[in-house]
Motif scaffolding. Structure first.
Motif, short mmCIF file in Angstrom:
data_model
loop_
_atom_site.label_atom_id
_atom_site.label_comp_id
_atom_site.label_asym_id
_atom_site.label_seq_id
_atom_site.Cartn_x
_atom_site.Cartn_y
_atom_site.Cartn_z
N LEU A 2 -11.34 87.51 -58.81
CA LEU A 2 -10.52 86.58 -58.05
C LEU A 2 -9.19 86.38 -58.75
N SER A 3 -8.11 86.39 -57.98
CA SER A 3 -6.80 86.09 -58.55
C SER A 3 -6.77 84.62 -58.95
N LYS A 28 -11.05 80.77 -70.00
CA LYS A 28 -10.07 81.85 -70.02
C LYS A 28 -10.38 82.86 -68.90
N PRO A 29 -9.37 83.46 -68.32
CA PRO A 29 -9.64 84.47 -67.29
C PRO A 29 -10.42 85.64 -67.88
N ASP A 30 -11.24 86.27 -67.03
CA ASP A 30 -12.02 87.41 -67.51
C ASP A 30 -11.11 88.61 -67.81
N GLU A 31 -10.03 88.70 -67.04
CA GLU A 31 -9.10 89.83 -67.23
C GLU A 31 -7.67 89.35 -67.11
N TYR A 38 -0.84 88.99 -64.80
CA TYR A 38 -1.66 88.31 -63.79
C TYR A 38 -3.07 88.05 -64.36
N ARG A 39 -3.56 86.85 -64.05
CA ARG A 39 -4.88 86.46 -64.52
C ARG A 39 -5.91 86.66 -63.40
N TYR A 40 -7.10 87.11 -63.80
CA TYR A 40 -8.18 87.32 -62.83
C TYR A 40 -9.46 86.68 -63.38
N TYR A 41 -10.18 86.02 -62.49
CA TYR A 41 -11.41 85.33 -62.85
C TYR A 41 -12.59 85.97 -62.13
N SER A 42 -13.75 85.96 -62.80
CA SER A 42 -14.95 86.54 -62.19
C SER A 42 -15.68 85.47 -61.36
#
Length: 271
Positions: A2-3, A28-31, A38-42
């Motif tokens: 997810l963004s 913290k974002p997963d990636e 850009y941050r991405y969350y699981s």
């Protein structure tokens, strides 16, 4: 994945807040895309974020929540159970205080609507001149912050009484030694009357005292103190020793402020 925008929308948390949570290590974002940042969350992080939101609604600080999240799952459940019990007691105390304040407002409004001065209740605070008997007390004296509860100190005294198998002779009491108000705290002695003379005991001498009894919330003690000072001046007495309070009702056993009974003593002599 997810963004940050999608994650923000689902969890009801702004992207700015999520970036702050990332900075302090809360979640913290997963990636993170190395090219554009850009941050991405699981999906699995949704549950963690919702737990953070839930704990925030219980008025836990972000620092407290961060500590919770560092624990393993089994330990987390156990620690959270303890923390939530404590928080529940805190909230009940606040609710009781608010209910007392609402009742006080209602009484003040009733008096004002009848043309009765708002501070007229002080005229009904009864003062007696009494002579106290000598008391042998086990005590702890130290500077404490105004926000600190008294329970910790009394618990230490009760633990010592139980360990040493001492004999209780009276209710818990506090003696106030500070000569004036100090925002940093006050010089307070926590005491419990006992029969034996051991390390940490002293004798409170026989004393002539102006005495008043408060039935209700501790927040009303300032009115009792003011009335006692007024009485002392009007009756031509003067304070000769530290004021003290005796808690007839154990605050841990009272279910409402109205059940609390506190005796207030001002040691005095005639001018």
């Amino acid at each position: 994945m997810l963004s940050i925008g999608e994650f923000s929308k689902i969890c009801g948390v702004s992207a700015k807040t999520l970036r702050y949570y990332d900075e302090i290590g809360l979640i913290k974002p997963d990636e993170v895309n190395e090219e554009n940042g850009y941050r991405y969350y699981s999906i699995k992080q949704l549950k963690k974020m919702l737990l953070i939101n839930r704990l925030k609604t219980y008025n836990f600080s972000l620092e407290d929540i961060n500590i919770f999240l560092e624990w393993e799952e089994e330990q987390l459940e156990e620690k959270l159970c303890f923390a939530l019990h404590h928080k529940k007691r805190e909230m009940k105390d606040k609710i009781n205080a608010l209910e007392h304040t609402l009742k006080q407002i209602s009484n003040d409004l009733l008096h004002l609507e009848k043309g009765i001065p708002i501070m007229s209740y002080m005229d009904n605070i009864d003062i007696q001149l009494v002579e106290t008997q000598p008391m042998n007390v086990l005590s702890i004296r130290q500077m404490i912050d105004y926000a600190q509860g008294y329970g910790t100190y009394f618990n230490r005294l009760y633990a010592l009484i139980a360990t040493e198998k001492l004999t209780l002779l009276g209710k818990q009491m506090t003696i106030y030694h500070s000569p004036e108000y100090n925002p940093a705290g006050h010089d307070t002695e926590f005491a419990i009357p006992i029969e034996e003379t051991v390390k940490g005991t002293r004798v409170l001498p026989r004393s002539l005292c102006a005495k008043s009894i408060l039935k209700g919330s501790y927040s009303e003690l300032t009115s009792v103190y003011a009335r006692l000072w007024e009485w002392i001046e009007n009756e031509q007495y003067e304070l000769v020793n530290s004021p003290f309070e005796i808690y007839i009702t154990n605050p841990n056993q009272a279910t409402a402020p109205e059940e609390l009974i506190t005796e207030v003593y001002f040691p005095v002599k005639k001018k």
